[in-house]
Design a protein around this motif. Structure first.
Motif, PDB file in Angstrom:
ATOM      1  N   GLN A 138      61.853  -9.063 -84.780  1.00 59.60           N
ATOM      2  CA  GLN A 138      60.547  -9.524 -85.230  1.00 59.60           C
ATOM      3  C   GLN A 138      60.561 -10.021 -86.670  1.00 59.60           C
ATOM      4  O   GLN A 138      59.998 -11.067 -86.981  1.00 59.60           O
ATOM      5  CB  GLN A 138      59.548  -8.368 -85.128  1.00 59.60           C
ATOM      6  N   TYR A 139      61.217  -9.271 -87.544  1.00 61.09           N
ATOM      7  CA  TYR A 139      61.042  -9.460 -88.978  1.00 61.09           C
ATOM      8  C   TYR A 139      62.230 -10.082 -89.700  1.00 61.09           C
ATOM      9  O   TYR A 139      62.091 -10.458 -90.864  1.00 61.09           O
ATOM     10  CB  TYR A 139      60.725  -8.116 -89.639  1.00 61.09           C
ATOM     11  N   MET A 140      63.389 -10.205 -89.052  1.00 65.73           N
ATOM     12  CA  MET A 140      64.563 -10.645 -89.798  1.00 65.73           C
ATOM     13  C   MET A 140      65.349 -11.781 -89.173  1.00 65.73           C
ATOM     14  O   MET A 140      66.069 -12.480 -89.879  1.00 65.73           O
ATOM     15  CB  MET A 140      65.472  -9.450 -90.089  1.00 65.73           C
ATOM     16  N   LEU A 141      65.278 -11.969 -87.870  1.00 66.59           N
ATOM     17  CA  LEU A 141      65.869 -13.175 -87.303  1.00 66.59           C
ATOM     18  C   LEU A 141      65.178 -14.394 -87.915  1.00 66.59           C
ATOM     19  O   LEU A 141      63.973 -14.362 -88.164  1.00 66.59           O
ATOM     20  CB  LEU A 141      65.701 -13.194 -85.787  1.00 66.59           C
ATOM     21  N   SER A 142      65.914 -15.455 -88.115  1.00 70.10           N
ATOM     22  CA  SER A 142      65.355 -16.611 -88.811  1.00 70.10           C
ATOM     23  C   SER A 142      64.123 -17.170 -88.112  1.00 70.10           C
ATOM     24  O   SER A 142      63.232 -17.724 -88.763  1.00 70.10           O
ATOM     25  CB  SER A 142      66.416 -17.698 -88.989  1.00 70.10           C
ATOM     26  N   GLU A 143      64.067 -17.047 -86.776  1.00 65.35           N
ATOM     27  CA  GLU A 143      62.905 -17.522 -86.034  1.00 65.35           C
ATOM     28  C   GLU A 143      62.076 -16.360 -85.488  1.00 65.35           C
ATOM     29  O   GLU A 143      61.306 -16.530 -84.536  1.00 65.35           O
ATOM     30  CB  GLU A 143      63.345 -18.434 -84.880  1.00 65.35           C
ATOM     31  N   GLY A 144      62.242 -15.182 -86.058  1.00 66.27           N
ATOM     32  CA  GLY A 144      61.474 -14.023 -85.623  1.00 66.27           C
ATOM     33  C   GLY A 144      59.984 -14.260 -85.772  1.00 66.27           C
ATOM     34  O   GLY A 144      59.527 -14.987 -86.661  1.00 66.27           O
ATOM     35  N   GLU A 181      74.157 -17.276 -90.051  1.00 63.98           N
ATOM     36  CA  GLU A 181      75.172 -16.233 -90.181  1.00 63.98           C
ATOM     37  C   GLU A 181      74.545 -14.840 -90.045  1.00 63.98           C
ATOM     38  O   GLU A 181      75.107 -13.957 -89.379  1.00 63.98           O
ATOM     39  CB  GLU A 181      75.882 -16.352 -91.537  1.00 63.98           C
ATOM     40  N   TYR A 182      73.392 -14.652 -90.656  1.00 62.52           N
ATOM     41  CA  TYR A 182      72.722 -13.353 -90.556  1.00 62.52           C
ATOM     42  C   TYR A 182      72.195 -13.127 -89.139  1.00 62.52           C
ATOM     43  O   TYR A 182      72.253 -12.009 -88.613  1.00 62.52           O
ATOM     44  CB  TYR A 182      71.592 -13.270 -91.580  1.00 62.52           C
ATOM     45  N   ASP A 183      71.710 -14.181 -88.492  1.00 63.94           N
ATOM     46  CA  ASP A 183      71.289 -14.073 -87.094  1.00 63.94           C
ATOM     47  C   ASP A 183      72.447 -13.622 -86.212  1.00 63.94           C
ATOM     48  O   ASP A 183      72.281 -12.766 -85.322  1.00 63.94           O
ATOM     49  CB  ASP A 183      70.767 -15.415 -86.587  1.00 63.94           C
ATOM     50  N   ASP A 184      73.626 -14.190 -86.443  1.00 62.60           N
ATOM     51  CA  ASP A 184      74.801 -13.811 -85.647  1.00 62.60           C
ATOM     52  C   ASP A 184      75.150 -12.345 -85.864  1.00 62.60           C
ATOM     53  O   ASP A 184      75.531 -11.632 -84.919  1.00 62.60           O
ATOM     54  CB  ASP A 184      75.991 -14.698 -86.010  1.00 62.60           C
ATOM     55  N   ALA A 206      75.315  -6.828 -83.545  1.00 56.77           N
ATOM     56  CA  ALA A 206      75.006  -5.398 -83.660  1.00 56.77           C
ATOM     57  C   ALA A 206      74.158  -4.928 -82.490  1.00 56.77           C
ATOM     58  O   ALA A 206      74.348  -3.831 -81.956  1.00 56.77           O
ATOM     59  CB  ALA A 206      74.292  -5.124 -84.981  1.00 56.77           C
ATOM     60  N   GLU A 207      73.232  -5.769 -82.045  1.00 57.91           N
ATOM     61  CA  GLU A 207      72.306  -5.378 -80.983  1.00 57.91           C
ATOM     62  C   GLU A 207      72.988  -5.278 -79.620  1.00 57.91           C
ATOM     63  O   GLU A 207      72.447  -4.642 -78.711  1.00 57.91           O
ATOM     64  CB  GLU A 207      71.153  -6.382 -80.923  1.00 57.91           C
ATOM     65  N   ALA A 208      74.142  -5.866 -79.487  1.00 58.14           N
ATOM     66  CA  ALA A 208      74.858  -5.807 -78.203  1.00 58.14           C
ATOM     67  C   ALA A 208      75.633  -4.507 -78.029  1.00 58.14           C
ATOM     68  O   ALA A 208      76.124  -4.220 -76.933  1.00 58.14           O
ATOM     69  CB  ALA A 208      75.820  -6.991 -78.096  1.00 58.14           C
ATOM     70  N   ASP A 220      72.861  -5.479 -95.547  1.00 61.24           N
ATOM     71  CA  ASP A 220      73.166  -6.836 -95.991  1.00 61.24           C
ATOM     72  C   ASP A 220      71.916  -7.655 -96.318  1.00 61.24           C
ATOM     73  O   ASP A 220      72.011  -8.673 -97.004  1.00 61.24           O
ATOM     74  CB  ASP A 220      73.975  -7.572 -94.914  1.00 61.24           C
ATOM     75  N   GLU A 221      70.765  -7.229 -95.820  1.00 65.88           N
ATOM     76  CA  GLU A 221      69.558  -8.046 -95.987  1.00 65.88           C
ATOM     77  C   GLU A 221      69.219  -8.333 -97.459  1.00 65.88           C
ATOM     78  O   GLU A 221      68.961  -9.500 -97.823  1.00 65.88           O
ATOM     79  CB  GLU A 221      68.369  -7.389 -95.281  1.00 65.88           C
ATOM     80  N   PRO A 222      69.204  -7.350 -98.353  1.00 65.44           N
ATOM     81  CA  PRO A 222      68.829  -7.661 -99.736  1.00 65.44           C
ATOM     82  C   PRO A 222      69.785  -8.637-100.426  1.00 65.44           C
ATOM     83  O   PRO A 222      69.359  -9.452-101.247  1.00 65.44           O
ATOM     84  CB  PRO A 222      68.860  -6.277-100.415  1.00 65.44           C
ATOM     85  N   ALA A 223      71.061  -8.576-100.106  1.00 68.53           N
ATOM     86  CA  ALA A 223      72.031  -9.449-100.766  1.00 68.53           C
ATOM     87  C   ALA A 223      72.058 -10.844-100.157  1.00 68.53           C
ATOM     88  O   ALA A 223      72.159 -11.848-100.875  1.00 68.53           O
ATOM     89  CB  ALA A 223      73.420  -8.819-100.695  1.00 68.53           C
ATOM     90  N   GLU A 224      71.950 -10.930 -98.831  1.00 66.45           N
ATOM     91  CA  GLU A 224      72.115 -12.212 -98.160  1.00 66.45           C
ATOM     92  C   GLU A 224      70.805 -12.963 -97.947  1.00 66.45           C
ATOM     93  O   GLU A 224      70.778 -14.192 -97.929  1.00 66.45           O
ATOM     94  CB  GLU A 224      72.802 -12.003 -96.815  1.00 66.45           C
ATOM     95  N   ILE A 225      69.705 -12.228 -97.761  1.00 65.24           N
ATOM     96  CA  ILE A 225      68.441 -12.865 -97.404  1.00 65.24           C
ATOM     97  C   ILE A 225      67.360 -12.591 -98.448  1.00 65.24           C
ATOM     98  O   ILE A 225      66.745 -13.490 -98.958  1.00 65.24           O
ATOM     99  CB  ILE A 225      67.955 -12.371 -96.025  1.00 65.24           C
TER     100      ILE A 225
END
Length: 522
Positions: free
Chosen positions: A432-438, A447-450, A455-457, A473-478
């Motif tokens: 909901q909140y972090m996928l680029s198209e969430g 890259e973050y979506d991948d 992880a979800e699999a 990774d969210e604070p550093a990458e996004i």
């Protein structure tokens, strides 16, 4: 039946601001009817902060709806224990993954809806298919499920099978959000007064005034101690608290510590985390340095101590400690105005339009002290050189900025959100909140979506480790979010009611768990 999954929208004073700074330096409507309700021993009187927008079961993931509907009027096939996180039987007594893409559930026999109709696998299949119907626009669809196809088959009255496009290790957890309704329910539109299998049924709904539930005579379990419940709503927390202290109500929800519940107030950890979402597709918020500066300017400890009166913990991520994937190595961003101002100056020198006005949007009544929290943040942001304008909105207005499609041409804005992961797994937060198209995400990267999808699999310990890494990774990458606090809630309770709130109470307040007690047993 093969279901083409469709993306759905989900519709989770300056004086105080200065004080925080100083601290750190040192639905549908019908014609109303008139009804009289007198207090009686078997009636629960509950006061909420707002009228439910709907009682539609497929919108029960909306807090204002779920607190009345879930596990009271309707029930799911499987439920999650809020204390342990374990999945437990409800209308299905067992489930198993018989193939990588196939789950089989055994449906409980002998269950009836409140209208006397029997419940079986055909009703379960109908309820799931109805939830996926894009014409209805069920909130739980966008919140819990993605856009892949699911085939749902009632093999026989007690056997339900669900086949997914790809292996889905948490499908039973997803199913815990779908409330069961009869196959005769409108499949193309939302209902006002739902029929379910829970311990209660709708008695009446006087729009704008009250909702009354009564015991379901066909409920398969024990008759609840209170056979009737009447909900009212008052916007002011102090008014809700006073109704309990003055014996005009038995339960009042969503209170702040300052609302005056006194000895009748109970504080408890809920599922909610507050955060500031930075709409990173608009300058100057599209610059990582600006987003980091905003994050550094938030005085989390001051807000929790001075405004929340200690009811909460400064947050470093969007999920709480009881959620699969929680990263216990993360620490909240430190409060550092000097570093934040230096980052803004650096961005300005590079031509970033940091002087552009940024909208700071909050929702009236979203949580206790929301106005003061917004003002405290605005004060700090002005200290680092940003021009921020506060806009407080009602729920319908604010949701246009919270969920896709966002208001076009909105310009740069910061949005106060409050997310409660009811399901207990970080995947529901990430999707909901972090996928680029969430649905409630403003941006991201491929890259973050991948990383999220990989992880979800996974399952078991590997899933926990990978999901925690994603959050880390969210604070550093996004850095889409400036996390503020893991919240605690306050509920006022009459001495005549025995009830212990838990982390799910704000979303799903089970009336059958409330029993009668003398004042001496409070």
């Amino acid at each position: 039946m093969q279901i083409a999954r469709q993306p759905r929208n989900r519709v989770t004073g300056a004086l105080v601001a200065s004080a925080v700074a100083v601290l750190t330096v040192s639905g549908c409507s019908v014609a109303n009817t008139t009804r009289s309700e007198s207090a009686s021993a078997d009636t629960l009187r509950i006061v909420l902060p707002q009228e439910p927008p709907t009682l539609e079961p497929c919108d029960a993931s909306l807090t204002a709806t779920g607190v009345v509907v879930r596990s009271n009027i309707t029930q799911p096939l499987i439920e999650r224990n809020p204390a342990t996180g374990d999945l437990e039987p409800m209308l299905a007594d067992s489930w198993q993954q018989v193939e990588p893409n196939l789950w089989r559930l055994n449906i409980v026999s002998g269950v009836q809806f409140s209208d006397g109709a029997p419940f079986d696998a055909t009703d379960a299949a109908f309820s799931i298919e109805r939830t996926f119907n894009g014409a209805i626009g069920c909130d739980v669809n966008g919140y819990v499920f993605d856009d892949s196809e699911i085939q749902v088959d009632a093999v026989n009255p007690t056997t339900l099978e669900l086949r997914t496009e790809a292996p889905d290790p948490i499908l039973p957890l997803r199913l815990s959000f779908i409330e069961m309704v009869p196959r005769t329910t409108d499949s193309e539109g939302k209902v006002r007064e739902p029929v379910g299998t829970g311990p209660y049924m709708v008695d009446f709904w006087d729009s704008g005034q009250r909702i009354a539930l009564k015991a379901n005579p066909n409920y398969r379990g024990e008759t609840p101690a209170f056979t009737r419940a009447v909900y009212q709503w008052r916007a002011e927390g102090s008014v809700r608290a006073a109704m309990v202290t003055n014996d005009e109500a038995d339960i009042a929800t969503s209170l702040g510590p300052e609302d005056g519940a006194g000895d009748l107030g109970i504080s408890y950890v809920n599922n909610e985390t507050t955060a500031l979402r930075m709409h990173a597709t608009e300058a100057p918020l599209d610059d990582l340095r600006v987003r980091e500066a905003i994050d550094l300017s938030i005085n989390r400890e001051g807000i929790v101590d001075a405004l929340f009166q200690g009811l909460g913990l400064p947050a470093a991520q969007l999920v709480g400690a009881n959620i699969v994937g929680y990263n216990d190595a993360l620490t909240p961003t430190p409060y550092d105005l000097e570093r934040a101002k230096a980052l803004i100056d650096e961005a300005r020198a590079d031509g970033v339009p940091v002087d552009r006005t940024i909208r700071l949007i909050g929702r009236t009544g979203q949580f206790p002290k929301i106005n003061e929290t917004i003002e405290a943040i605005q004060f700090s942001l002005s200290e680092i050189g940003l021009d921020v304008k506060i806009e407080m909105m009602d729920t319908s207005g604010q949701m246009q900025y919270q969920v896709r499609p966002f208001v076009p041409g909105a310009g740069p804005f910061l949005l106060m959100i409050m997310h409660g992961n009811q399901a207990g797994d970080t995947q529901f937060t990430l999707d909901q909140y972090m996928l680029s198209e969430g649905y409630q995400s403003s941006w991201g990267t491929a890259e973050y979506d991948d990383e999220i999808r990989a992880a979800e699999a996974l399952t078991g310990d590997a899933r926990q480790t990978a999901l925690a890494a994603v959050l880390g990774d969210e604070p550093a990458e996004i850095r889409q979010y400036a996390y503020i606090a893991h919240m605690e809630a306050v509920l006022a309770k009459s001495p005549r009611v025995a009830y212990q709130p838990n982390s799910a109470t704000g979303d799903e307040m089970r009336l059958a768990e409330m029993t009668q007690a003398d004042a001496s047993h409070d």
